[in-house]
Design a protein around this motif. Structure first.
Motif, PDB file in Angstrom:
ATOM      1  N   VAL A 182       0.853  -1.187   0.000  1.00 48.95           N
ATOM      2  CA  VAL A 182       0.000   0.000   0.000  1.00 48.95           C
ATOM      3  C   VAL A 182       0.892   1.241   0.000  1.00 48.95           C
ATOM      4  CG1 VAL A 182      -1.686   1.315   1.356  1.00 48.95           C
ATOM      5  CG2 VAL A 182      -1.910  -1.172   1.130  1.00 48.95           C
ATOM      6  N   LEU A 183       0.572   2.180  -0.885  1.00 44.18           N
ATOM      7  CA  LEU A 183       1.321   3.431  -0.995  1.00 44.18           C
ATOM      8  C   LEU A 183       0.790   4.443   0.011  1.00 44.18           C
ATOM      9  CD1 LEU A 183       3.311   5.376  -2.322  1.00 44.18           C
ATOM     10  CD2 LEU A 183       1.585   5.796  -4.105  1.00 44.18           C
ATOM     11  N   ASP A 184       1.671   4.901   0.874  1.00 51.49           N
ATOM     12  CA  ASP A 184       1.394   6.009   1.788  1.00 51.49           C
ATOM     13  C   ASP A 184       2.343   7.126   1.357  1.00 51.49           C
ATOM     14  OD1 ASP A 184       1.614   7.878   3.892  1.00 51.49           O
ATOM     15  OD2 ASP A 184       1.106   6.368   5.396  1.00 51.49           O
ATOM     16  N   LEU A 185       1.809   8.184   0.756  1.00 50.79           N
ATOM     17  CA  LEU A 185       2.667   9.248   0.212  1.00 50.79           C
ATOM     18  C   LEU A 185       3.587   9.849   1.258  1.00 50.79           C
ATOM     19  CD1 LEU A 185       0.593  11.411  -2.296  1.00 50.79           C
ATOM     20  CD2 LEU A 185       2.256   9.626  -2.744  1.00 50.79           C
ATOM     21  N   SER A 186       3.067  10.079   2.458  1.00 52.12           N
ATOM     22  CA  SER A 186       3.885  10.720   3.486  1.00 52.12           C
ATOM     23  C   SER A 186       4.982   9.794   3.996  1.00 52.12           C
ATOM     24  CB  SER A 186       3.021  11.223   4.642  1.00 52.12           C
ATOM     25  OG  SER A 186       2.379  10.158   5.304  1.00 52.12           O
ATOM     26  N   GLU A 187       4.801   8.509   3.820  1.00 49.37           N
ATOM     27  CA  GLU A 187       5.845   7.554   4.206  1.00 49.37           C
ATOM     28  C   GLU A 187       6.876   7.399   3.092  1.00 49.37           C
ATOM     29  OE1 GLU A 187       5.985   2.830   4.836  1.00 49.37           O
ATOM     30  OE2 GLU A 187       4.552   3.882   6.137  1.00 49.37           O
ATOM     31  N   TYR A 188       6.396   7.189   1.859  1.00 47.92           N
ATOM     32  CA  TYR A 188       7.347   6.972   0.758  1.00 47.92           C
ATOM     33  C   TYR A 188       8.134   8.239   0.447  1.00 47.92           C
ATOM     34  CZ  TYR A 188       9.670   5.361  -3.351  1.00 47.92           C
ATOM     35  OH  TYR A 188      10.671   5.014  -4.233  1.00 47.92           O
ATOM     36  N   PHE A 189       7.425   9.366   0.315  1.00 48.42           N
ATOM     37  CA  PHE A 189       8.103  10.619   0.001  1.00 48.42           C
ATOM     38  C   PHE A 189       8.499  11.348   1.271  1.00 48.42           C
ATOM     39  CE2 PHE A 189       5.995  10.095  -4.163  1.00 48.42           C
ATOM     40  CZ  PHE A 189       7.128  10.185  -4.966  1.00 48.42           C
ATOM     41  N   SER A 190       9.398  10.718   2.030  1.00 47.79           N
ATOM     42  CA  SER A 190      10.031  11.365   3.177  1.00 47.79           C
ATOM     43  C   SER A 190      11.492  10.973   3.134  1.00 47.79           C
ATOM     44  CB  SER A 190       9.370  10.951   4.491  1.00 47.79           C
ATOM     45  OG  SER A 190       9.610   9.597   4.764  1.00 47.79           O
ATOM     46  N   GLY A 191      12.346  11.922   3.442  1.00 49.14           N
ATOM     47  CA  GLY A 191      13.776  11.659   3.343  1.00 49.14           C
ATOM     48  C   GLY A 191      14.268  11.911   1.924  1.00 49.14           C
ATOM     49  N   THR A 192      15.245  11.095   1.502  1.00 48.22           N
ATOM     50  CA  THR A 192      15.871  11.284   0.193  1.00 48.22           C
ATOM     51  C   THR A 192      15.451  10.184  -0.764  1.00 48.22           C
ATOM     52  OG1 THR A 192      17.777  12.310   1.278  1.00 48.22           O
ATOM     53  CG2 THR A 192      18.097  11.557  -0.983  1.00 48.22           C
ATOM     54  N   ILE A 193      15.052  10.607  -1.958  1.00 47.35           N
ATOM     55  CA  ILE A 193      14.629   9.670  -3.002  1.00 47.35           C
ATOM     56  C   ILE A 193      15.395  10.034  -4.264  1.00 47.35           C
ATOM     57  CG2 ILE A 193      12.693   8.857  -4.419  1.00 47.35           C
ATOM     58  CD1 ILE A 193      11.783  10.582  -1.280  1.00 47.35           C
ATOM     59  N   ASP A 194      15.932   9.034  -4.937  1.00 45.40           N
ATOM     60  CA  ASP A 194      16.595   9.218  -6.227  1.00 45.40           C
ATOM     61  C   ASP A 194      15.635   8.753  -7.313  1.00 45.40           C
ATOM     62  OD1 ASP A 194      19.309   9.994  -5.322  1.00 45.40           O
ATOM     63  OD2 ASP A 194      19.328   7.970  -4.468  1.00 45.40           O
ATOM     64  N   ALA A 195      15.616   9.475  -8.434  1.00 46.56           N
ATOM     65  CA  ALA A 195      14.767   9.074  -9.554  1.00 46.56           C
ATOM     66  C   ALA A 195      15.585   9.131 -10.843  1.00 46.56           C
ATOM     67  CB  ALA A 195      13.548   9.976  -9.660  1.00 46.56           C
ATOM     68  N   TYR A 196      15.247   8.230 -11.773  1.00 40.47           N
ATOM     69  CA  TYR A 196      15.951   8.105 -13.050  1.00 40.47           C
ATOM     70  C   TYR A 196      14.886   8.046 -14.130  1.00 40.47           C
ATOM     71  CZ  TYR A 196      19.312   6.576  -9.606  1.00 40.47           C
ATOM     72  OH  TYR A 196      20.113   6.508  -8.494  1.00 40.47           O
TER      73      TYR A 196
END
Length: 183
Positions: free
Chosen positions: A36-50
């Protein structure tokens, strides 16, 4: 009689085309998908995207990386997230976008950024998020208002995939494909 048949056939084909053009996935169909996607959990801290941008023929026009620093807090009883995105493109150009995400109700979000026209609308269910918004996109010194239909799918607690279709006046211009990796 043939004239009537031709007009009726044309009307049926046109109606079918319009229905197909408007159809697409609904975020609710992903409600039981895991994780389950929780935006506030996944998008916290540092995320790299390609990512890559492909034109409507499928040709890769640009490659890029994104460094995202994200943080959430509660303001007036609502979750508010700040996503600070730094883009580095294969042609050497750089771009900055800072999103403010606001949870309106469970599974409903709005997003704002300086180059987004109006509010982005987000619907979340299960492992999927669908964002729709208009981006003021600079191309060769001109700003174009381009519509995005952006789908994100959480694959694992650290990996999310994103595919966004870009269009203007209902005509597809290309796609952006991204993979996110949460550190």
């Amino acid at each position: 009689m043939n004239h009537y048949f031709s007009l009726k056939s044309l009307a049926i084909l046109t109606s079918t085309f319009l229905l197909l053009a408007c159809s697409g996935p609904n975020v609710k169909q992903y409600a039981n998908e895991k994780p389950v996607l929780d935006l506030s959990e996944y998008f916290s801290g540092t995320i790299d995207a390609y990512g890559i941008f492909t034109d409507r023929s499928g040709e890769v026009k640009k490659r890029f990386t994104v460094l995202i620093n994200a943080d959430w807090k509660v303001v007036d009883g609502k979750k508010v997230g700040i996503l600070d995105e730094s883009f580095d493109y294969s042609d050497g150009s750089k771009q900055k976008r800072i999103w403010t995400l606001i949870e309106q109700s469970p599974g409903k979000y709005i997003g704002r950024a300086d180059d987004v026209v109006g509010d982005a609308q987000g619907d979340l269910a299960g492992n999927a998020l669908n964002w729709t918004y208009t981006l003021a996109l600079p191309v060769d010194g001109t700003i174009y208002h381009v519509q995005f239909n952006d789908w994100m799918y959480l694959v694992s607690p650290k990996v999310m995939l994103n595919k966004a279709k870009m269009s203007k006046f209902g005509i597809e211009l290309g796609e952006v494909t991204l993979s996110f990796y949460k550190r």
